[in-house]
Scaffold this motif. Sequence first.
Motif, PDB file in Angstrom:
ATOM      1  N   ASN A  79       9.477  -2.318  -7.216  1.00 60.61           N
ATOM      2  CA  ASN A  79       8.615  -1.936  -6.107  1.00 60.61           C
ATOM      3  C   ASN A  79       8.086  -3.110  -5.292  1.00 60.61           C
ATOM      4  N   VAL A  80       8.205  -4.328  -5.859  1.00 60.54           N
ATOM      5  CA  VAL A  80       7.639  -5.486  -5.157  1.00 60.54           C
ATOM      6  C   VAL A  80       8.647  -6.631  -5.036  1.00 60.54           C
ATOM      7  N   LEU A  81       9.086  -7.145  -6.177  1.00 58.49           N
ATOM      8  CA  LEU A  81       9.894  -8.363  -6.149  1.00 58.49           C
ATOM      9  C   LEU A  81      11.197  -8.181  -5.371  1.00 58.49           C
ATOM     10  N   THR A  82      11.891  -7.065  -5.615  1.00 61.50           N
ATOM     11  CA  THR A  82      13.167  -6.848  -4.916  1.00 61.50           C
ATOM     12  C   THR A  82      12.992  -6.314  -3.495  1.00 61.50           C
ATOM     13  N   LYS A 142      -5.295  -2.477 -18.128  1.00 57.26           N
ATOM     14  CA  LYS A 142      -4.515  -1.342 -18.601  1.00 57.26           C
ATOM     15  C   LYS A 142      -3.126  -1.378 -17.984  1.00 57.26           C
ATOM     16  N   LYS A 143      -2.239  -0.560 -18.554  1.00 54.02           N
ATOM     17  CA  LYS A 143      -0.870  -0.513 -18.060  1.00 54.02           C
ATOM     18  C   LYS A 143      -0.827  -0.026 -16.606  1.00 54.02           C
ATOM     19  N   HIS A 144       0.235  -0.450 -15.923  1.00 47.45           N
ATOM     20  CA  HIS A 144       0.540  -0.022 -14.553  1.00 47.45           C
ATOM     21  C   HIS A 144      -0.463  -0.556 -13.534  1.00 47.45           C
ATOM     22  N   THR A 145      -1.192  -1.614 -13.925  1.00 54.68           N
ATOM     23  CA  THR A 145      -2.051  -2.316 -12.977  1.00 54.68           C
ATOM     24  C   THR A 145      -1.652  -3.792 -12.985  1.00 54.68           C
ATOM     25  N   PHE A 146      -1.918  -4.462 -11.849  1.00 51.15           N
ATOM     26  CA  PHE A 146      -1.477  -5.845 -11.691  1.00 51.15           C
ATOM     27  C   PHE A 146      -2.544  -6.633 -10.948  1.00 51.15           C
ATOM     28  N   GLY A 147      -2.695  -7.876 -11.316  1.00 58.09           N
ATOM     29  CA  GLY A 147      -3.507  -8.778 -10.518  1.00 58.09           C
ATOM     30  C   GLY A 147      -2.594  -9.495  -9.539  1.00 58.09           C
ATOM     31  N   MET A 148      -3.084  -9.800  -8.366  1.00 61.39           N
ATOM     32  CA  MET A 148      -2.279 -10.532  -7.384  1.00 61.39           C
ATOM     33  C   MET A 148      -3.139 -11.597  -6.719  1.00 61.39           C
ATOM     34  N   ASP A 149      -2.709 -12.835  -6.825  1.00 53.35           N
ATOM     35  CA  ASP A 149      -3.350 -13.947  -6.127  1.00 53.35           C
ATOM     36  C   ASP A 149      -2.404 -14.359  -5.013  1.00 53.35           C
ATOM     37  N   VAL A 150      -2.778 -14.028  -3.785  1.00 59.78           N
ATOM     38  CA  VAL A 150      -1.932 -14.385  -2.651  1.00 59.78           C
ATOM     39  C   VAL A 150      -2.690 -15.351  -1.755  1.00 59.78           C
ATOM     40  N   GLU A 151      -2.145 -16.544  -1.655  1.00 56.30           N
ATOM     41  CA  GLU A 151      -2.744 -17.607  -0.845  1.00 56.30           C
ATOM     42  C   GLU A 151      -4.216 -17.813  -1.181  1.00 56.30           C
ATOM     43  N   GLY A 152      -4.535 -17.711  -2.492  1.00 56.11           N
ATOM     44  CA  GLY A 152      -5.886 -18.017  -2.951  1.00 56.11           C
ATOM     45  C   GLY A 152      -6.854 -16.851  -2.967  1.00 56.11           C
ATOM     46  N   GLU A 182       0.807  -1.219   0.000  1.00 54.79           N
ATOM     47  CA  GLU A 182       0.000   0.000   0.000  1.00 54.79           C
ATOM     48  C   GLU A 182       0.839   1.268   0.000  1.00 54.79           C
ATOM     49  N   GLU A 183       2.143   1.156   0.206  1.00 64.01           N
ATOM     50  CA  GLU A 183       3.004   2.331   0.137  1.00 64.01           C
ATOM     51  C   GLU A 183       3.083   2.877  -1.291  1.00 64.01           C
ATOM     52  N   ASN A 184       3.073   1.978  -2.266  1.00 66.25           N
ATOM     53  CA  ASN A 184       3.234   2.397  -3.667  1.00 66.25           C
ATOM     54  C   ASN A 184       2.074   1.987  -4.576  1.00 66.25           C
ATOM     55  N   PHE A 185       1.109   1.261  -4.030  1.00 68.57           N
ATOM     56  CA  PHE A 185      -0.013   0.791  -4.841  1.00 68.57           C
ATOM     57  C   PHE A 185      -1.334   1.017  -4.116  1.00 68.57           C
ATOM     58  N   LEU A 189      -6.438  -6.347  -6.856  1.00 66.47           N
ATOM     59  CA  LEU A 189      -5.983  -5.462  -7.929  1.00 66.47           C
ATOM     60  C   LEU A 189      -4.992  -4.476  -7.335  1.00 66.47           C
ATOM     61  N   LEU A 190      -3.818  -4.359  -7.978  1.00 70.91           N
ATOM     62  CA  LEU A 190      -2.810  -3.384  -7.573  1.00 70.91           C
ATOM     63  C   LEU A 190      -2.720  -2.311  -8.641  1.00 70.91           C
ATOM     64  N   GLU A 191      -2.815  -1.047  -8.237  1.00 70.17           N
ATOM     65  CA  GLU A 191      -2.681   0.078  -9.161  1.00 70.17           C
ATOM     66  C   GLU A 191      -1.509   0.949  -8.700  1.00 70.17           C
ATOM     67  N   ALA A 192      -0.504   1.089  -9.560  1.00 67.58           N
ATOM     68  CA  ALA A 192       0.676   1.867  -9.188  1.00 67.58           C
ATOM     69  C   ALA A 192       0.296   3.323  -8.954  1.00 67.58           C
ATOM     70  N   LYS A 193       0.730   3.881  -7.843  1.00 67.79           N
ATOM     71  CA  LYS A 193       0.434   5.275  -7.518  1.00 67.79           C
ATOM     72  C   LYS A 193       1.322   6.219  -8.339  1.00 67.79           C
ATOM     73  N   ASP A 194       0.859   7.445  -8.512  1.00 65.94           N
ATOM     74  CA  ASP A 194       1.664   8.460  -9.195  1.00 65.94           C
ATOM     75  C   ASP A 194       2.993   8.630  -8.457  1.00 65.94           C
ATOM     76  N   GLY A 195       4.044   8.760  -9.226  1.00 65.38           N
ATOM     77  CA  GLY A 195       5.363   8.938  -8.637  1.00 65.38           C
ATOM     78  C   GLY A 195       6.089   7.644  -8.337  1.00 65.38           C
ATOM     79  N   THR A 196       5.414   6.530  -8.542  1.00 65.37           N
ATOM     80  CA  THR A 196       6.045   5.232  -8.283  1.00 65.37           C
ATOM     81  C   THR A 196       7.128   4.917  -9.307  1.00 65.37           C
TER      82      THR A 196
END
Length: 418
Positions: free
Chosen positions: A336-339, A297-307, A279-282, A311-318
Amino acid sequence: MAIVKAFRGIRPVKELASKIAALPYDVMSSDEAREMVVGNPHSFLHVDRPEIDLDPEIDVHDPKVYAKAKENLDRMIRDGEFIQDEEPCLYIYRQIMNGRSQTGIVFCASIDDYMNNIIKKHEFTRADKEQDRINHVDYCDANTGPIFLTYKEDQIASEIIDAWIQNESKRKPIYNFVAEDGITHIVWVVDNEIIIDEIVDLFKEIDYLYIADGHHRSASAVKVGLKRRAENPNYTGEEEFNYFLAVAFPDNDLMVMDYNRVVKDLNGMTKEELITKLEENFIVTKSENNVPVKPAKKHTFGMDVEGEWYLLEAKDGTFDENNPIAQLDVAILQSNVLTPILGIEDVRTSDRIDFIGGIRGIKELEKRVNSDMKIAFSMYPTEVHDIMDVADIGEVMPPKSTWFEPKLRSGLFIHELK
């Protein structure tokens, strides 16, 4: 100015084209290839994956494997499974997948254009993978799989080439079949010398060609060509080993699919701790009724965590919108996430991450999260112009950025180096 060349293609006899044509060697394992050829002795995998005809315990880089590729290719030619055009030709290659078509021109590209960056790259290559294909090309004395190239459509020469393709493809094709995966493959031979010369001249007006897929095959083909030059110091530049097999499609014909990520663990965090960090960047939104999230659309991501899907949306300035690499979704996820959150520094070498082509669908992500993984990210597909923008500044895309479909079939065109 792109240099292209007609060639005397070795190609399947019409009645065997659908049986010979095979998916590229690098989209399957040896075990999968062995299963795919069951009941089909004509499959080109006997050339591109020749270890399938040897002891399953053999090292796939053993010289016997490359010798087997040569043996199988020679046998198929000798047995009449292939013919060779008497004069140099160009070829038109159309693929149709789910009602969408892409149509390209098959020719030989110049190894000098590759070295002079007229043919632009967007990926690093690995020495071990290069050496594998160097050995394969060298033993077979041929390019057995085409390099997937593209070019910008918004050029006058491109428009003329496109009109020519549309006209030529009104004729009866030499091949027209539907492969086992439902993709249609259609090929026309262009053997009119006047027309060939016109197309060759038109490509001289194309500024650049871009590798869409096949960086290892192209690098290997070039190195074999340089090896042959060293062995033939009086070469003229016209010898076949100065060129490699390629298919070029206009960029607006192509479709890049999503290339998704799955990770084995949450790096010691609970799901709640993970979401708090995200939530710091999305902007993080839980999916209503847990419907799988496929980004629209670009700069959005789906995330399936433990089932559970979010929806993750990158914030401005990210990210830096003016940086061709930083604004890529794969780069945004990495930086912003993997590393910083999941602790994966190098996706090329980490055994905690895997990559899943969009052709496998969203259910494959759910399957992995329910089995050997804890979290999956569904991606919005990288766009072709993004690839070109990165290549134009001489940079490379982040690993596993693109998944092109449909794949070019191997075995429909072979280019002899002698």
